[in-house]
Design an enzyme around this catalytic site. Structure first.
Site, mmCIF file in Angstrom:
data_model
loop_
_atom_site.group_PDB
_atom_site.id
_atom_site.type_symbol
_atom_site.label_atom_id
_atom_site.label_comp_id
_atom_site.label_asym_id
_atom_site.label_seq_id
_atom_site.Cartn_x
_atom_site.Cartn_y
_atom_site.Cartn_z
ATOM 1 N N GLU A 36 0.374 -8.215 9.215
ATOM 2 C CA GLU A 36 0.909 -6.766 9.431
ATOM 3 C C GLU A 36 1.624 -6.178 8.328
ATOM 4 O O GLU A 36 1.991 -5.085 8.238
ATOM 5 C CB GLU A 36 1.398 -6.591 10.678
ATOM 6 C CG GLU A 36 1.646 -5.146 11.270
ATOM 7 C CD GLU A 36 0.155 -4.199 10.949
ATOM 8 O OE1 GLU A 36 -0.689 -4.752 11.235
ATOM 9 O OE2 GLU A 36 0.466 -3.339 10.907
ATOM 10 N N ASP A 70 -9.672 2.385 -24.826
ATOM 11 C CA ASP A 70 -10.024 2.264 -23.597
ATOM 12 C C ASP A 70 -9.835 3.387 -22.724
ATOM 13 O O ASP A 70 -8.819 3.910 -22.960
ATOM 14 C CB ASP A 70 -9.328 1.174 -22.880
ATOM 15 C CG ASP A 70 -10.112 -0.333 -23.088
ATOM 16 O OD1 ASP A 70 -11.104 -0.276 -23.605
ATOM 17 O OD2 ASP A 70 -9.319 -1.219 -22.883
ATOM 18 N N ARG A 101 -4.790 -8.541 -20.327
ATOM 19 C CA ARG A 101 -5.525 -8.274 -21.444
ATOM 20 C C ARG A 101 -5.013 -7.587 -22.523
ATOM 21 O O ARG A 101 -5.309 -7.254 -23.912
ATOM 22 C CB ARG A 101 -6.952 -7.587 -20.931
ATOM 23 C CG ARG A 101 -6.577 -6.109 -20.524
ATOM 24 C CD ARG A 101 -7.936 -5.661 -19.639
ATOM 25 N NE ARG A 101 -9.083 -5.381 -20.697
ATOM 26 C CZ ARG A 101 -8.886 -4.397 -21.486
ATOM 27 N NH1 ARG A 101 -7.890 -3.341 -21.251
ATOM 28 N NH2 ARG A 101 -10.160 -4.100 -22.207
ATOM 29 N N PRO A 155 0.921 -1.198 0.010
ATOM 30 C CA PRO A 155 -0.073 0.053 0.042
ATOM 31 C C PRO A 155 0.869 1.112 0.050
ATOM 32 O O PRO A 155 0.195 2.331 -0.524
ATOM 33 C CB PRO A 155 -0.849 -0.066 1.354
ATOM 34 C CG PRO A 155 -0.193 -1.102 1.987
ATOM 35 C CD PRO A 155 0.582 -2.136 1.137
HETATM 36 N N1 SAM Z 1 0.732 -2.534 7.567
HETATM 37 C C1 SAM Z 1 0.773 -2.264 6.472
HETATM 38 C C2 SAM Z 1 0.884 -1.005 5.955
HETATM 39 O O1 SAM Z 1 0.388 -0.183 7.154
HETATM 40 O O2 SAM Z 1 1.547 -0.653 4.889
HETATM 41 C C3 SAM Z 1 -0.268 -3.032 5.674
HETATM 42 C C4 SAM Z 1 -0.453 -4.429 5.738
HETATM 43 S S1 SAM Z 1 -1.674 -5.273 4.842
HETATM 44 C C5 SAM Z 1 -2.926 -5.565 6.031
HETATM 45 C C6 SAM Z 1 -1.183 -6.646 4.349
HETATM 46 C C7 SAM Z 1 -0.769 -6.821 2.842
HETATM 47 O O3 SAM Z 1 -1.661 -6.710 1.997
HETATM 48 C C8 SAM Z 1 0.425 -5.801 2.584
HETATM 49 O O4 SAM Z 1 1.517 -6.216 3.006
HETATM 50 C C9 SAM Z 1 0.456 -5.871 0.909
HETATM 51 O O5 SAM Z 1 1.077 -6.953 0.381
HETATM 52 C C10 SAM Z 1 -1.066 -6.076 0.805
HETATM 53 N N2 SAM Z 1 -1.837 -4.736 0.619
HETATM 54 C C11 SAM Z 1 -2.796 -4.054 1.322
HETATM 55 N N3 SAM Z 1 -2.947 -2.931 0.914
HETATM 56 C C12 SAM Z 1 -2.517 -2.899 -0.275
HETATM 57 C C13 SAM Z 1 -2.754 -2.018 -1.614
HETATM 58 N N4 SAM Z 1 -3.612 -0.806 -1.422
HETATM 59 N N5 SAM Z 1 -1.943 -2.429 -2.662
HETATM 60 C C14 SAM Z 1 -1.427 -3.428 -2.653
HETATM 61 N N6 SAM Z 1 -1.213 -4.467 -1.749
HETATM 62 C C15 SAM Z 1 -1.789 -4.157 -0.678
#
Ligand code: SAM
Length: 248
Positions: A117, A169, A154, A90
């Protein structure tokens, strides 16, 4: 193209990989998708993949060894391919159409899906890209990887029946796509614009471009800053801006 997804939940991919266009691309050998469950590289009797964070704090973190070992197994299986290793994060660069286009030109993509986490920071040493699906937090990287795989596959040659449909698109041309209509010509009092039914392709193209521009102007004016506007486009935009000021 080869794709590997490193995940604790490989079954989650059954739906997106098992239907429609992506399914056909796999069947036609345009893309090969392998799911690598890194639980198999977990430590001890219980194949432990997570542990508590040093320094304390909430939640469990993915340990580095199972993810490094999963990556080693992919490198052993496919020693020759040039890999793009994409961490679902994220805090990464926001995913967009330009990135999907870039990924679609690669030989081998590896998606690393975090969970809980997150992961031990050292995992970043084996990745080439850190990518986010958007400004929100998912429970795991699987849904993000599915979206990125779908948007990328795609675009591979011969996946879509009609290549032109990907080129026009929204987000491919730099503008949002124009409205579309199909039969019937009138439905619940709503009529298809006459221009689309007169067979004049020049006029149809002109109408579609203007509608694309208008839709982008109304909904995503930020996109216009990086679009090469023609003099005619600029005139139209100036007109819409005047109209908007008058109605304020
Ligand atoms: N503690 C982390 C942070 O605040 O950055 C978030 C952990 S999240 C609950 C668990 C996992 O979900 C992340 O390590 C990532 O691989 C994935 N994830 C969560 N949100 C995401 C997003 N917006 N884009 C891509 N992967 C995401």
């Amino acid at each position: 193209m080869k794709i590997d997804v490193v995940t604790l939940f490989p079954e989650m991919f059954d739906g997106p990989l098992g239907h429609s266009i992506v399914k056909r691309a796999i069947e036609k050998d345009i893309v090969e998708v392998n799911r690598v469950n890194f639980r198999q590289f977990g430590k001890g009797k219980h194949h432990q993949v997570d542990d508590t964070p040093y320094g304390g704090g909430a939640g469990m973190l993915l340990k580095p060894e199972p993810l490094f070992d999963a990556m080693d197994s992919i490198n052993e299986r496919e020693p020759e391919t040039k890999k793009r290793v994409i961490l679902m994060d994220p805090a990464g660069k926001p995913f967009n159409q330009a990135m999907a286009e870039e990924f679609s030109k690669e030989e081998h993509l590896v998606f690393l899906c975090g969970h809980y986490e997150g992961y031990d920071e050292r995992i970043r040493s084996i990745v080439t890209d850190e990518v986010s699906l958007g400004d929100y937090v998912l429970t795991g990287g699987e849904l993000a990887a599915m979206v990125m795989i779908d948007a990328t596959v795609r675009l591979l040659p011969e996946v879509l029946g009609n290549v032109a449909s990907a080129q026009t698109d929204s987000h491919s041309s730099g503008l949002l796509e124009h409205p579309h209509y199909t039969r019937p010509a009138e439905y619940k009092g709503m009529k298809v614009p006459d221009v689309l039914m007169n067979g004049n392709h020049g006029l149809i193209e002109e109408w579609r471009h203007k509608e694309s521009l208008k839709r982008t102007f109304d909904r995503r004016p930020d996109m216009l800053a990086s679009y090469a506007l023609s003099d005619q486009d600029k005139k139209l935009i100036a007109e819409w801006e005047r109209e908007a000021e008058e109605t304020e």
